[in-house]
Design a protein around this motif. Structure first.
Motif, PDB file in Angstrom:
ATOM      1  N   LYS A   1     -34.177 -24.557  15.304  1.00  0.00           N
ATOM      2  CA  LYS A   1     -34.073 -25.076  16.305  1.00  0.00           C
ATOM      3  C   LYS A   1     -34.250 -24.659  17.505  1.00  0.00           C
ATOM      4  N   THR A   2     -33.652 -23.348  17.698  1.00  0.00           N
ATOM      5  CA  THR A   2     -34.255 -23.125  19.420  1.00  0.00           C
ATOM      6  C   THR A   2     -33.616 -21.112  18.686  1.00  0.00           C
ATOM      7  N   ILE A   3     -34.625 -20.493  19.742  1.00  0.00           N
ATOM      8  CA  ILE A   3     -35.230 -19.385  20.163  1.00  0.00           C
ATOM      9  C   ILE A   3     -34.762 -19.072  21.295  1.00  0.00           C
ATOM     10  N   ASP A   4     -34.359 -17.583  21.307  1.00  0.00           N
ATOM     11  CA  ASP A   4     -33.444 -17.599  23.497  1.00  0.00           C
ATOM     12  C   ASP A   4     -34.125 -15.424  22.928  1.00  0.00           C
ATOM     13  N   ILE A   5     -34.642 -15.543  23.981  1.00  0.00           N
ATOM     14  CA  ILE A   5     -35.747 -13.680  23.849  1.00  0.00           C
ATOM     15  C   ILE A   5     -35.301 -13.521  25.202  1.00  0.00           C
ATOM     16  N   CYS A   6     -34.754 -12.555  25.317  1.00  0.00           N
ATOM     17  CA  CYS A   6     -34.151 -11.684  26.751  1.00  0.00           C
ATOM     18  C   CYS A   6     -35.128  -9.814  27.066  1.00  0.00           C
ATOM     19  N   ASN A   7     -35.112 -10.662  27.690  1.00  0.00           N
ATOM     20  CA  ASN A   7     -35.554  -8.421  28.488  1.00  0.00           C
ATOM     21  C   ASN A   7     -35.009  -8.365  28.775  1.00  0.00           C
TER      22      ASN A   7
ATOM     23  N   ALA B   1     -41.789  -6.504  33.570  1.00  0.00           N
ATOM     24  CA  ALA B   1     -42.776  -8.141  32.162  1.00  0.00           C
ATOM     25  C   ALA B   1     -42.739  -7.498  30.822  1.00  0.00           C
ATOM     26  N   THR B   2     -42.045  -8.206  30.064  1.00  0.00           N
ATOM     27  CA  THR B   2     -42.539  -7.966  28.746  1.00  0.00           C
ATOM     28  C   THR B   2     -42.840  -8.481  27.975  1.00  0.00           C
ATOM     29  N   THR B   3     -44.407  -8.605  27.143  1.00  0.00           N
ATOM     30  CA  THR B   3     -44.567  -9.846  26.237  1.00  0.00           C
ATOM     31  C   THR B   3     -44.598 -10.208  24.714  1.00  0.00           C
TER      32      THR B   3
ATOM     33  N   ILE C   1     -42.462 -12.417  29.582  1.00  0.00           N
ATOM     34  CA  ILE C   1     -40.905 -12.199  30.617  1.00  0.00           C
ATOM     35  C   ILE C   1     -40.639 -11.977  31.163  1.00  0.00           C
ATOM     36  N   ASN C   2     -40.537 -12.077  32.196  1.00  0.00           N
ATOM     37  CA  ASN C   2     -40.156 -11.524  33.520  1.00  0.00           C
ATOM     38  C   ASN C   2     -39.000 -10.206  33.723  1.00  0.00           C
ATOM     39  N   ALA C   3     -38.820  -9.125  34.142  1.00  0.00           N
ATOM     40  CA  ALA C   3     -37.559  -8.164  34.019  1.00  0.00           C
ATOM     41  C   ALA C   3     -36.810  -9.106  34.206  1.00  0.00           C
ATOM     42  N   ASN C   4     -35.443  -9.014  32.960  1.00  0.00           N
ATOM     43  CA  ASN C   4     -34.615  -9.320  33.242  1.00  0.00           C
ATOM     44  C   ASN C   4     -33.897 -10.584  32.562  1.00  0.00           C
TER      45      ASN C   4
ATOM     46  N   GLN D   1     -41.094 -13.638  12.186  1.00  0.00           N
ATOM     47  CA  GLN D   1     -41.341 -12.028  12.745  1.00  0.00           C
ATOM     48  C   GLN D   1     -42.170 -12.691  14.208  1.00  0.00           C
ATOM     49  N   ALA D   2     -41.491 -11.581  15.400  1.00  0.00           N
ATOM     50  CA  ALA D   2     -41.534 -11.384  16.502  1.00  0.00           C
ATOM     51  C   ALA D   2     -42.730 -10.261  16.483  1.00  0.00           C
ATOM     52  N   VAL D   3     -43.148 -10.002  17.421  1.00  0.00           N
ATOM     53  CA  VAL D   3     -43.871  -8.301  17.980  1.00  0.00           C
ATOM     54  C   VAL D   3     -43.877  -8.678  19.752  1.00  0.00           C
ATOM     55  N   ALA D   4     -43.441  -7.480  20.292  1.00  0.00           N
ATOM     56  CA  ALA D   4     -42.456  -7.268  21.449  1.00  0.00           C
ATOM     57  C   ALA D   4     -43.565  -6.141  22.299  1.00  0.00           C
ATOM     58  N   SER D   5     -43.983  -5.878  23.389  1.00  0.00           N
ATOM     59  CA  SER D   5     -44.601  -5.407  23.671  1.00  0.00           C
ATOM     60  C   SER D   5     -43.711  -3.694  24.408  1.00  0.00           C
ATOM     61  N   ALA D   6     -42.782  -3.882  24.373  1.00  0.00           N
ATOM     62  CA  ALA D   6     -41.321  -2.696  24.323  1.00  0.00           C
ATOM     63  C   ALA D   6     -40.590  -2.707  24.371  1.00  0.00           C
ATOM     64  N   THR D   7     -39.332  -2.234  23.941  1.00  0.00           N
ATOM     65  CA  THR D   7     -38.482  -2.056  23.640  1.00  0.00           C
ATOM     66  C   THR D   7     -37.364  -3.030  24.837  1.00  0.00           C
ATOM     67  N   GLY D   8     -35.648  -3.314  23.843  1.00  0.00           N
ATOM     68  CA  GLY D   8     -35.633  -3.479  25.411  1.00  0.00           C
ATOM     69  C   GLY D   8     -35.287  -5.376  25.004  1.00  0.00           C
TER      70      GLY D   8
END
Length: 90
Positions: free
Chosen positions: A14-20, A25-27, A51-54, A72-79
């Motif tokens: 139903k939902t996905i929340d992604i926090c940077n 910014a992180t993709t 996704i912008n910083a914080n 599955q997900a992939v991000a450009s940085a940890t955090g």
């Protein structure tokens, strides 16, 4: 791989929340991959989003996943953190 649908189960996403939590910014790209498949253009749920910083990004909708399907997900940085909600049924 963030989540795999267990045996004898169907999942409704139903939902996905992604926090940077980074200071830059992180993709992120999210895929719904059928059992035995692989992440790619034809399995993309959330195309590469910046996704912008914080800050956070939220996806809402309804997707049905079957036994062995994965999120599955992939991000450009940890955090970067991701939370998904929905329900499982037998």
């Amino acid at each position: 791989t963030f989540y795999t649908v267990p045996s004898l189960t169907r999942t409704i996403l139903k939902t996905i929340d992604i926090c940077n939590t980074n200071s830059t910014a992180t993709t992120v790209t999210v895929y719904l991959v059928p059992s035995g498949g692989s992440a790619g253009d034809d399995t993309t749920l959330i195309p590469t989003v910046s996704i912008n910083a914080n800050k956070m990004f939220q996806w809402t909708g309804a997707q049905v996943l079957n036994v062995g399907d994965t999120i599955q997900a992939v991000a450009s940085a940890t955090g970067t953190t991701m939370n998904a909600s929905g329900g499982e049924g037998i």
